[in-house]
Design a protein around this motif. Sequence first.
Motif, PDB file in Angstrom:
ATOM      1  N   VAL A  13      53.553  27.822  -0.272  1.00  0.00           N
ATOM      2  CA  VAL A  13      52.191  28.287  -0.550  1.00  0.00           C
ATOM      3  C   VAL A  13      52.237  29.336  -1.655  1.00  0.00           C
ATOM      4  CG1 VAL A  13      50.159  29.433   0.415  1.00  0.00           C
ATOM      5  CG2 VAL A  13      51.475  27.835   1.823  1.00  0.00           C
ATOM      6  N   PHE A  14      51.357  29.186  -2.646  1.00  0.00           N
ATOM      7  CA  PHE A  14      51.287  30.129  -3.762  1.00  0.00           C
ATOM      8  C   PHE A  14      50.978  31.526  -3.219  1.00  0.00           C
ATOM      9  CE2 PHE A  14      49.465  32.007  -7.631  1.00  0.00           C
ATOM     10  CZ  PHE A  14      50.338  31.531  -8.601  1.00  0.00           C
ATOM     11  N   PRO A  15      51.733  32.565  -3.628  1.00  0.00           N
ATOM     12  CA  PRO A  15      51.517  33.909  -3.059  1.00  0.00           C
ATOM     13  C   PRO A  15      50.139  34.473  -3.410  1.00  0.00           C
ATOM     14  CG  PRO A  15      53.615  33.779  -4.258  1.00  0.00           C
ATOM     15  CD  PRO A  15      52.854  32.540  -4.589  1.00  0.00           C
ATOM     16  N   PHE A  16      49.492  35.081  -2.433  1.00  0.00           N
ATOM     17  CA  PHE A  16      48.152  35.652  -2.620  1.00  0.00           C
ATOM     18  C   PHE A  16      48.156  36.730  -3.695  1.00  0.00           C
ATOM     19  CE2 PHE A  16      44.561  38.448  -1.503  1.00  0.00           C
ATOM     20  CZ  PHE A  16      43.554  37.526  -1.313  1.00  0.00           C
ATOM     21  N   THR A  17      49.210  37.544  -3.720  1.00  0.00           N
ATOM     22  CA  THR A  17      49.267  38.652  -4.685  1.00  0.00           C
ATOM     23  C   THR A  17      49.563  38.168  -6.109  1.00  0.00           C
ATOM     24  OG1 THR A  17      51.560  38.988  -3.964  1.00  0.00           O
ATOM     25  CG2 THR A  17      49.911  40.454  -3.032  1.00  0.00           C
ATOM     26  N   ALA A  18      49.900  36.884  -6.260  1.00  0.00           N
ATOM     27  CA  ALA A  18      50.184  36.344  -7.597  1.00  0.00           C
ATOM     28  C   ALA A  18      48.953  35.714  -8.237  1.00  0.00           C
ATOM     29  CB  ALA A  18      51.299  35.304  -7.511  1.00  0.00           C
ATOM     30  N   ILE A  19      47.859  35.628  -7.468  1.00  0.00           N
ATOM     31  CA  ILE A  19      46.651  34.978  -7.992  1.00  0.00           C
ATOM     32  C   ILE A  19      45.981  35.884  -9.028  1.00  0.00           C
ATOM     33  CG2 ILE A  19      44.322  34.181  -7.380  1.00  0.00           C
ATOM     34  CD1 ILE A  19      45.619  33.288  -4.662  1.00  0.00           C
ATOM     35  N   VAL A  20      45.736  35.321 -10.201  1.00  0.00           N
ATOM     36  CA  VAL A  20      45.159  36.081 -11.320  1.00  0.00           C
ATOM     37  C   VAL A  20      43.630  36.008 -11.252  1.00  0.00           C
ATOM     38  CG1 VAL A  20      44.986  36.243 -13.839  1.00  0.00           C
ATOM     39  CG2 VAL A  20      47.148  35.584 -12.778  1.00  0.00           C
ATOM     40  N   GLY A  21      42.969  37.178 -11.364  1.00  0.00           N
ATOM     41  CA  GLY A  21      41.508  37.209 -11.407  1.00  0.00           C
ATOM     42  C   GLY A  21      40.858  36.874 -10.071  1.00  0.00           C
ATOM     43  N   GLN A  22      39.608  36.395 -10.124  1.00  0.00           N
ATOM     44  CA  GLN A  22      38.801  36.028  -8.948  1.00  0.00           C
ATOM     45  C   GLN A  22      38.749  37.169  -7.921  1.00  0.00           C
ATOM     46  OE1 GLN A  22      37.351  33.770 -10.060  1.00  0.00           O
ATOM     47  NE2 GLN A  22      38.490  31.960 -10.670  1.00  0.00           N
ATOM     48  N   GLU A  23      38.562  38.400  -8.421  1.00  0.00           N
ATOM     49  CA  GLU A  23      38.595  39.589  -7.558  1.00  0.00           C
ATOM     50  C   GLU A  23      37.512  39.562  -6.484  1.00  0.00           C
ATOM     51  OE1 GLU A  23      41.157  41.555  -7.755  1.00  0.00           O
ATOM     52  OE2 GLU A  23      41.861  40.440  -9.505  1.00  0.00           O
ATOM     53  N   GLU A  24      36.339  39.049  -6.834  1.00  0.00           N
ATOM     54  CA  GLU A  24      35.221  39.014  -5.880  1.00  0.00           C
ATOM     55  C   GLU A  24      35.572  38.171  -4.655  1.00  0.00           C
ATOM     56  OE1 GLU A  24      31.017  37.269  -6.545  1.00  0.00           O
ATOM     57  OE2 GLU A  24      30.993  39.154  -7.638  1.00  0.00           O
ATOM     58  N   MET A  25      36.134  36.998  -4.907  1.00  0.00           N
ATOM     59  CA  MET A  25      36.516  36.112  -3.811  1.00  0.00           C
ATOM     60  C   MET A  25      37.626  36.736  -2.973  1.00  0.00           C
ATOM     61  SD  MET A  25      37.936  32.169  -3.937  1.00  0.00           S
ATOM     62  CE  MET A  25      39.046  32.388  -5.301  1.00  0.00           C
TER      63      MET A  25
END
Length: 353
Positions: A13-25
């Motif tokens: 599973v792609f790490p949550f802390t590696a997700i770029v942007g989409q701060e609101e979600m």
Amino acid sequence: MVIKDSSEYNTPVFPFTAIVGQEEMKLALQLNVIDPKIGGVMIMGDRGTGKSTTIRALADLLPEIEIVKNDPFNSHKSDFDLMSNEIKIAIQNNETIETELLKIPMVDLPLGATEDRVCGTIDIEKALTEGIKAFEPGLLAKANRGILYVDEVNLLDDHLVDILLDSAASGWNTVEREGISIRHPARFVLVGSGNPEEGELRPQLLDRFGMHAEIRTVKDPKLRVKVVEERTSFDKAPDVWIENYEQQQQQLRDKIVAAQNLLPNVELNYDLRIKISEVCSQLDVDGLRGDIVTNRAAKAYAAYNERTNVTIKDIEKVITLCLRHRLRKDPLESIDSGDKVSKIFKEIFEIED
């Protein structure tokens, strides 16, 4: 040759802390995990913007929960609101309860799901012939104490959406067939997502979601390239990626758990509560759900930031997420981007631009 257990072959599973942007979600999801009583998140945005990836990443980030062994409802060993009747009876009879650790349940609800698949079914024949309540648990039972994700929720039958929202709000699911009734805990974070081009939810159903996050396709070419490169390199070597982000993942995990523990001690003073309700009143928000959710979300955000008193900044951070989807009275209207909420908030809280 040693054949490994199939459970060892988990999909990375792609790490949550590696997700770029989409701060609101990301913020809306984290606040709902800190306080599930906020009432879930509706995520509306363009196709291919990482909605499913982010939700799966959050479920993977969260710590394991302790459940009663072999229980289909993921019952808690001591909290009566999170356990099935069978476990309650076993505890009252002083029976020994065995427990085990389980990864936070993440249940995907398929678009074509029937009511029986969602709620569970009662085997009437078995109940009548053998005198026992033969219940086959559904997806709501599996989602207890976890996350229930409905992609394209705006295309789901309204009746099923109603059932999901009722269970999410009450924390219980009741199945009745031919005079036989079964009730079991179903406390979960409800996350719905959809593409506005395929139609909006009716205002009455939309209002039942605690928060509404909007996501848009990234326009900056450099940021787009970064997102594509990161996803490509993760697909090539997922184990390396997961290892590289483990420290950040653990820090965020600890922060969420600390916020959950701190939440009962967070205070929101009376003057701020009055002003929140004034904002809702001026925006002509129907009912009191908007007031309640904003109060809860502001407290969760304060707890997330390790504080026991809610500030105006906390309210400003969450109020648009909590109210923007409650302004639409006409099903043909589009949802406010948040400008209207922000304008009224600044007027009432006397904040200069």
